[in-house]
Write an enzyme that holds these catalytic residues in place. Structure first.
Site, PDB file in Angstrom:
ATOM      1  N   LYS B  12      24.960  28.433 -29.009  1.00 53.08           N
ATOM      2  CA  LYS B  12      25.040  26.969 -29.076  1.00 53.08           C
ATOM      3  C   LYS B  12      26.491  26.554 -28.949  1.00 53.08           C
ATOM      4  O   LYS B  12      27.366  27.105 -29.597  1.00 53.08           O
ATOM      5  CB  LYS B  12      24.474  26.477 -30.418  1.00 53.08           C
ATOM      6  CG  LYS B  12      24.305  24.977 -30.513  1.00 53.08           C
ATOM      7  CD  LYS B  12      23.149  24.483 -29.651  1.00 53.08           C
ATOM      8  CE  LYS B  12      21.965  24.044 -30.454  1.00 53.08           C
ATOM      9  NZ  LYS B  12      20.746  23.862 -29.664  1.00 53.08           N
ATOM     10  N   THR B  57      19.221  28.941 -30.743  1.00 55.76           N
ATOM     11  CA  THR B  57      20.526  28.273 -30.830  1.00 55.76           C
ATOM     12  C   THR B  57      20.476  27.130 -31.838  1.00 55.76           C
ATOM     13  O   THR B  57      21.483  26.795 -32.446  1.00 55.76           O
ATOM     14  CB  THR B  57      20.987  27.759 -29.446  1.00 55.76           C
ATOM     15  OG1 THR B  57      20.108  26.714 -28.995  1.00 55.76           O
ATOM     16  CG2 THR B  57      21.010  28.887 -28.425  1.00 55.76           C
ATOM     17  N   HIS B 246      53.708  16.506 -11.577  1.00 46.58           N
ATOM     18  CA  HIS B 246      54.854  16.046 -10.797  1.00 46.58           C
ATOM     19  C   HIS B 246      55.177  14.562 -11.006  1.00 46.58           C
ATOM     20  O   HIS B 246      54.296  13.715 -10.943  1.00 46.58           O
ATOM     21  CB  HIS B 246      54.597  16.289  -9.310  1.00 46.58           C
ATOM     22  CG  HIS B 246      54.207  17.696  -8.991  1.00 46.58           C
ATOM     23  ND1 HIS B 246      55.063  18.762  -9.137  1.00 46.58           N
ATOM     24  CD2 HIS B 246      53.038  18.230  -8.547  1.00 46.58           C
ATOM     25  CE1 HIS B 246      54.443  19.883  -8.784  1.00 46.58           C
ATOM     26  NE2 HIS B 246      53.208  19.591  -8.424  1.00 46.58           N
TER      27      HIS B 246
END
Lengths: 284, 284, 284, 284
Positions: B12, B57, B246
């Site tokens: 999970k 899960t 940048h």
């Protein structure tokens, strides 16, 4: 013609710009994102494709970078006022210019108690914003904070509300109060010390949030707005948006354990969404 | 069978949990997101749909909330070690458990020089993370920082590189160096003061970034990793990812103005992407 | 030196490029995002700031745009192979080049049953991706699909799993199975009809997902991988990531209503995270 | 009292709901996200913390799930009208209810020319939305499309615009025109076949976009709105937002190559932002 254009605006958004100012003792770094929007006599642009009154959005972008050199020297409000006036003054076809600026905040790093002269860290999701609108009659300045993620672990209750057949929420006198606050306020002038006022408003919001004994998000929102108006006569009106980012007690009883208001499910969705605008009573 | 399962894992993710600990003088607030992953003898789950070895899960999620009450009491590393061991010890079919924890950082608000006892503000995008892996032989602990957006406005050069027919970049001895740094380091033990070490590593990274005279992102990256290893014998290896965000000088000359290294286009994409892993030389 | 650089790579990411090819009957529009990464003899770059072996990431970017004119003419795989070979061949200091390309998919609009010659709509979040790695010995091609959000409203069960003290999930023989599937597969050659194979793999995944009687996400994942390998001898291995995007039955009983498997809470977090890699058995 | 509350609203946002309707031949799957907002006599809530007129946002959420069972059976507009009326009728303290619904679109998969009965794929970022506002006097219905990413590779020009000292943009008679269109239109009744009208509006927008010889984004925007009003007498007014997602020709000349309008830099920021609202002329 059977149809008419009742609203129109165009401009360039997300003009991302950074500036370094080299002071003697340190370098100042600022990063902003600028939106330009023009309204005006553009009917024939839309209906006939006549572009002779169009200042291209690409040119708007170039202008923002060019003007930043000499005119982005203090608050985002002052730069926005300059930009709004530039586009308004140089374009007779424009009846209203709107400049929005979002500032990405950075703080200088500190080592051994002193600030480093040219190294910065982002201050995160909190952004300072301003919207300046100029037309033939006036220049209005609205400023705000976005992404101010704050919370308190107590002094927040929610009781005594309506119950109906769909009610499952339990009353509580002690809950987590978490919000990603957005505040927007309107100044009564365009000649003010905006940077200083910004800090005062922000501090009034945070202080009230921290010390308020909250009976509801609505009540705390109102108290915050009231405090800002009380302390800042330069502000006419304030709007607050305070989504309720719920921290929901996890049910430990199902495992034979007690949750003494300590373990929570932190949720993003769904979320409460609370808003309010507070203004000064007009005096007679 | 003509095919075979050579890697499998399930678990999970994004178990979002907050905890309030009520100390006498103040409330401690922590918010984390936990991922659980189990590997092991799951061949028949995949090939036959036999679920008898599956710990759902959903149960993993419940377990994390339940164990947080007594066991999330100090660093995320210590909680992750506890969770890894819990799932490993209670599930004989599992050969390896991996626990990842991301901590969302908050700081207490301060008013008039003192910290408020129960009101917090988010510290933004910087996150602290850990990954603990346990198998029959060992428990390994890796920790890291993500979203550390930092920059310096000078002491960064980039010259003397290869030029070919596609080169247009100009050499510079003074540029903005901005990066959203991600650092990940491996500890040599699972019994350490992880919270303290975290601060030491973070500080070594920031200090080196600030004071380094950079000839390239690569060189600064290496210097940062070297400093971390130098100061922390508990760390075996460190990896750094330093995207080059940048800030490109805007061409003001086209408008008859000079850009004295002050006005920049702040860009997100494309971006340079510089990585490196530094380890200790094995001693013989 | 007490430390050593054990991994390094640098390059330019998110080189966003679009191309229009004007066929007689219609315009072909393609949009991709390219990542370039170079590995090699860069030790002194990192440790000494010696840039003489550095091909700047800005030059890499320019090269990608320049080469797209003549060499981005069919699949993203073929363009990636060309780019990998270009950087590898022209840079003796480079030992390995990695090119990743993500394609943003568009389909031509149709009106009255025929396709418009030059107007497109985005196909959404589904992206096609490839990773090509070239070193002195070989060129390997891996392709994949990301963001494939698919679901079935029945023929998905989950029963007979482990129960322990933290179990609250109820067994079900009929649930929604929704996932944002990510598949990645490895080709056994770099001279293949990649565009055609892509469609075959995608179709095998979708068809298996649709017609499989699922006993678990794991079992369906395996069946999908097996079908891809079965139908495509050009593929050596496939990895699938299938997060379980839970649609949880809403409890209507608390309001005296019945939820006959029809009303669900659609959740993003937490989510199950199921992975597996299936490969061909080596033949002896 | 020196201050007053001039605007307030509260409610629950992001109530994420899915519904399966089992038709004989196939399963219908729908997924929506609902926002509820209530305005009314809430002054004392804000100023005094009196919650007796508050219907909690948690109850609003429960109500949406409960009412979806019997009342989310056709268009999102009809469900929004039902919800608006429910909250308005049952809460005398409420003077206005606003329901916003966003529908996530799915299409059934097809295999061998026929649609699969219960398997769906997401249609991506395009969302259908509606906002219904009910007060004592009327119920207004506004619908819209968001995230409609469309482009044409030709039949788009931009010439003859203003030039000033900051102009660098070159005129072009053939450019890519790409936009992520957002359209919002107001119906003249709340008793209409909204699903059918939706498709008609969407189609009018796409068709006009495709076949228009565009002299500017503004002109195409207007033509799209005009077509919608022309074909749909049920619609009073339409607003369009058409950000200009620039594809900028890459300069290949610097490498001695020609860019015959084929290779572009695909950019996200900055972007042009063009808006307009078209309404019917009032007849006298």
């Amino acid at each position: 013609m059977k149809y008419k254009l009742v609203q129109d605006a165009y401009g360039k958004n997300a003009i991302n710009l950074s500036k370094v100012t080299r002071h003697e003792a340190y370098h100042e770094f600022r990063q902003i994102s600028v939106n330009v929007s023009l309204q005006g006599d553009f009917e024939t642009v839309y209906t006939q494709g006549n572009n002779r009154k169009i200042l291209p959005t690409d040119t708007q972008k170039n202008t923002v970078y060019a003007l930043a050199k000499d005119h982005f020297v203090s608050s985002i409000e002052d730069f926005a006022i300059h930009l709004a006036n530039h586009f308004f003054s140089n374009n007779p076809q424009v009846s209203q210019t709107t400049i929005e600026i979002t500032e990405h905040l950075y703080s200088r790093m500190s080592f051994d108690g002193s600030e480093h002269p040219h190294t910065y860290q982002s201050k995160g999701n909190e952004k300072h914003v301003t919207t300046v609108v100029q037309d033939a009659h006036k220049t209005s300045v609205t400023s705000g904070i976005k992404g101010l993620l704050i919370l308190k672990t107590t002094n927040s209750a929610f009781t005594d509300y309506i119950k109906d057949r769909y009610t499952t929420l339990k009353e509580t006198t002690d809950r987590i109060f978490a919000t990603e606050c957005e505040a927007t306020w309107v100044y009564n002038s365009y000649k003010l010390n905006f940077a200083e006022l910004f800090e005062k408003v922000r501090n009034a919001c945070l202080r009230t949030f921290a010390f308020h004994n909250s009976l509801s998000v609505q009540q705390t929102l109102y108290a915050m707005g009231e405090a800002v108006l009380e302390e800042n006569p330069e502000i006419k009106e304030i709007s607050l948006i305070m989504p309720n980012k719920h921290h929901i007690p996890f049910n430990l009883q199902q495992f034979g354990m007690e949750n003494d208001n300590e373990i929570f499910i932190a949720t993003d969705e769904p979320f409460g969404y609370i808003t309010g605008t507070i203004t000064r009573e007009e005096e007679n």
